[in-house]
Write an enzyme that holds these catalytic residues in place. Structure first.
Site, short mmCIF file in Angstrom:
data_model
loop_
_atom_site.label_atom_id
_atom_site.label_comp_id
_atom_site.label_asym_id
_atom_site.label_seq_id
_atom_site.Cartn_x
_atom_site.Cartn_y
_atom_site.Cartn_z
N TYR A 191 -3.18 -0.44 7.09
CA TYR A 191 -4.27 -1.34 7.48
C TYR A 191 -4.50 -1.23 8.98
O TYR A 191 -3.69 -0.69 9.71
CB TYR A 191 -3.89 -2.80 7.18
N SER A 222 -8.32 -2.50 -3.71
CA SER A 222 -9.07 -1.24 -3.65
C SER A 222 -10.10 -1.17 -4.75
O SER A 222 -11.25 -0.80 -4.51
CB SER A 222 -8.12 -0.05 -3.80
N ASP A 239 -3.70 -1.48 -7.51
CA ASP A 239 -4.23 -2.14 -6.32
C ASP A 239 -5.60 -2.78 -6.59
O ASP A 239 -6.64 -2.11 -6.56
CB ASP A 239 -4.32 -1.08 -5.21
N ARG A 298 0.85 -1.20 0.00
CA ARG A 298 0.00 0.00 0.00
C ARG A 298 0.88 1.24 0.00
O ARG A 298 0.98 1.95 0.99
CB ARG A 298 -0.88 -0.01 1.22
N GLN A 306 -0.72 2.56 -6.04
CA GLN A 306 -2.17 2.78 -5.91
C GLN A 306 -2.94 2.36 -7.16
O GLN A 306 -4.00 1.75 -7.06
CB GLN A 306 -2.45 4.24 -5.60
P1 NAD Z 1 -9.35 -3.37 4.91
O1 NAD Z 1 -10.17 -3.96 3.81
O2 NAD Z 1 -8.14 -4.09 5.34
O3 NAD Z 1 -10.30 -3.18 6.20
C1 NAD Z 1 -11.53 -2.49 6.10
C2 NAD Z 1 -11.67 -1.54 7.27
O4 NAD Z 1 -11.98 -2.26 8.46
C3 NAD Z 1 -10.44 -0.72 7.59
O5 NAD Z 1 -10.76 0.66 7.54
C4 NAD Z 1 -10.08 -1.16 9.00
O6 NAD Z 1 -9.49 -0.11 9.77
C5 NAD Z 1 -11.42 -1.58 9.55
N1 NAD Z 1 -11.37 -2.41 10.76
C6 NAD Z 1 -10.50 -3.41 11.08
N2 NAD Z 1 -10.79 -3.93 12.29
C7 NAD Z 1 -11.90 -3.27 12.75
C8 NAD Z 1 -12.68 -3.34 13.93
N3 NAD Z 1 -12.39 -4.21 14.90
N4 NAD Z 1 -13.73 -2.50 14.07
C9 NAD Z 1 -14.04 -1.60 13.09
N5 NAD Z 1 -13.33 -1.48 11.94
C10 NAD Z 1 -12.27 -2.30 11.77
O7 NAD Z 1 -8.95 -1.88 4.57
P2 NAD Z 1 -8.89 -1.16 3.16
O8 NAD Z 1 -10.23 -0.87 2.67
O9 NAD Z 1 -8.04 -1.95 2.28
O10 NAD Z 1 -8.17 0.24 3.49
C11 NAD Z 1 -7.42 0.51 4.65
C12 NAD Z 1 -6.67 1.85 4.45
O11 NAD Z 1 -5.64 1.73 3.48
C13 NAD Z 1 -7.55 2.98 3.97
O12 NAD Z 1 -7.17 4.15 4.66
C14 NAD Z 1 -7.20 3.12 2.53
O13 NAD Z 1 -7.43 4.44 2.01
C15 NAD Z 1 -5.73 2.79 2.54
N6 NAD Z 1 -5.26 2.33 1.22
C16 NAD Z 1 -4.06 2.80 0.74
C17 NAD Z 1 -3.61 2.37 -0.50
C18 NAD Z 1 -2.32 2.85 -1.10
O14 NAD Z 1 -1.75 3.79 -0.60
N7 NAD Z 1 -1.83 2.21 -2.16
C19 NAD Z 1 -4.35 1.43 -1.21
C20 NAD Z 1 -5.54 0.97 -0.69
C21 NAD Z 1 -5.99 1.42 0.56
#
Ligand code: NAD
Length: 375
Positions: A228, A131, A128, A120, A125
């Site tokens: 994450y 995403s 990905d 990430r 990005q």
């Molecule tokens: P994910 O699919 O791993 O998890 C989904 C969400 O569940 C996350 O927001 C996580 O914090 C939440 N979660 C985990 N345990 C929990 C709990 N016990 N109670 C409530 N919520 C809980 O996450 P994701 O959708 O892949 O994204 C996570 C972060 O990474 C985001 O901020 C996203 O913008 C970022 N991201 C960055 C890049 C990059 O820079 N290349 C790419 C994709 C996502």
């Protein structure tokens, strides 16, 4: 470099290339071969691929001498016979659950690249797949919930009386959760959301949702590794469960999306909490394949428990095959473009590159990824 695009099997509806990416990769100098019927379920005809410059053929013809193979789900290793030695296999290979297949890729001399392990980092990005597919899943979860819910989402003031807006609660505000908030808002619902990462509070507000957060306990310190979430403390879990209990009983629709990479999904909703909801309420658990956020669910089912509908989709992006294929394909094309070596006329993957190290599972007949060393 010859690149093969396979027709997926089983329940898969998506395809790993679209005419646009065929043109893009051809412009780099690649020769693209597409298996006949590969785009059928995503609304892409063989003739569309042919017009974009691809050669159409059967599986054996497409694989013959291919140096890269693009797929959505990883095929069985013996379905890749005929590919060039050291051919790249690029797709969502599900390495931890398909450990035998990964061994098979290594033995077949295939260099397997698991796109879902993309680091990430900003540079990655556009590559990905998690995403791009989660975004569609978040949207689809709300659409499915709205279809299953026996009431309307928006407030309606009519001559026959007022219809109250649906109360929608999103648990887990990552990519899927953010899209779910936006979609539920567009449908006119009253939306609230929660996460363990406090950075999401502002994101929830910016989409018009109400943040519901455990304030008095330390959760995870900031974000976990790579943006994450990490595992939460026992005190946090207890406080979160109490907060959820008081909030959830007043909700009509709950969409859960919470995941912790490399671990089972956190349990966020107990059976008693399901029972506390009004009959006719709907829960969509997008974490079902990782064990589920709701107690006792089974992935890929729609059931009614305590009068509440529980929907647990498998790979929900599949039901939006055209858009899901387009985004997935662009992720793969962006990866290939980033590592395209003009002089060599092929993709070159440096060992010391963070992206390559993050996704490369097998090389030169061996499993090379550190996460596979114990598998
Ligand atoms: P994910 O699919 O791993 O998890 C989904 C969400 O569940 C996350 O927001 C996580 O914090 C939440 N979660 C985990 N345990 C929990 C709990 N016990 N109670 C409530 N919520 C809980 O996450 P994701 O959708 O892949 O994204 C996570 C972060 O990474 C985001 O901020 C996203 O913008 C970022 N991201 C960055 C890049 C990059 O820079 N290349 C790419 C994709 C996502």
């Amino acid at each position: 470099m010859k690149i093969a695009i396979l027709k997926e099997g089983g329940e898969e509806t998506r395809v790993a290339a679209i005419p646009e990416t065929v043109k893009k990769l051809s412009a780099l100098g690649a020769r693209i071969a597409v298996e006949k019927g590969a785009g059928e379920q995503a609304g892409i005809r063989d003739s569309d691929f042919a017009e974009a410059g691809a050669a159409l053929g059967d599986r054996a013809g497409v694989l013959d001498g291919a140096e890269a193979i693009l797929c959505v789900q990883g095929p069985e290793p013996d379905a890749l016979q005929g590919a060039a030695k050291g051919a790249l296999l690029i797709g969502a290979l599900d390495p931890l659950r398909r450990s035998d297949a990964v061994t098979g890729y290594a033995e077949a001399g295939i260099e397997a690249l698991a796109m879902e392990w993309m680091p990430r980092i900003t540079r990655a990005q556009s590559m990905d797949i998690l995403s791009s597919q989660s975004n569609l899943a978040g949207y689809k979860a709300v659409i499915d919930a709205a279809a299953a819910y026996g009431r309307a989402f928006p407030m309606m003031m009519t001559a026959a009386g007022t219809v109250s807006p649906a109360r929608v609660f999103i648990m887990g505000v990552g990519v899927a959760g953010l899209q779910a908030i936006a979609t539920a808002k567009r449908l006119g619902a009253q939306v609230s959301a929660t996460d363990v990462r406090s950075a999401t509070k502002e994101q929830i507000r910016s989409l018009g949702g109400k943040p519901i957060f455990v304030e008095e306990e330390e959760g995870i310190e900031g974000e976990g590794e790579g943006g994450y979430a990490g595992e939460t403390s026992e005190a946090y879990k207890k406080a979160q469960a109490e907060l959820v209990s008081s909030h959830i009983s007043k909700q009509d629709v709950v969409i859960t999306t919470a995941l912790i990479p490399g671990r089972p999904a956190p349990r966020l909703i107990s059976d008693a909490q399901v029972a506390s909801m009004r009959p006719g309420s709907v829960i969509v658990d997008l974490a079902a394949e990782a064990g589920g956020n709701v107690e006792g669910i089974e992935a890929g089912s729609t059931t009614v428990r305590h009068g509440v509908q529980l929907i647990t989709p498998i790979q929900p992006a599949r039901s939006l095959a055209a858009d899901a294929s387009a985004l997935f394909s662009r992720n793969l094309a962006n990866f290939l473009t980033a590592f395209w070596d003009k002089d060599a006329g092929r993709v070159v993957l440096p060992d010391d590159d963070e992206i390559v190290a993050g996704i490369r599972l097998t090389q030169d007949g061996r499993k090379v990824h550190e996460r596979l060393q114990s598998a």
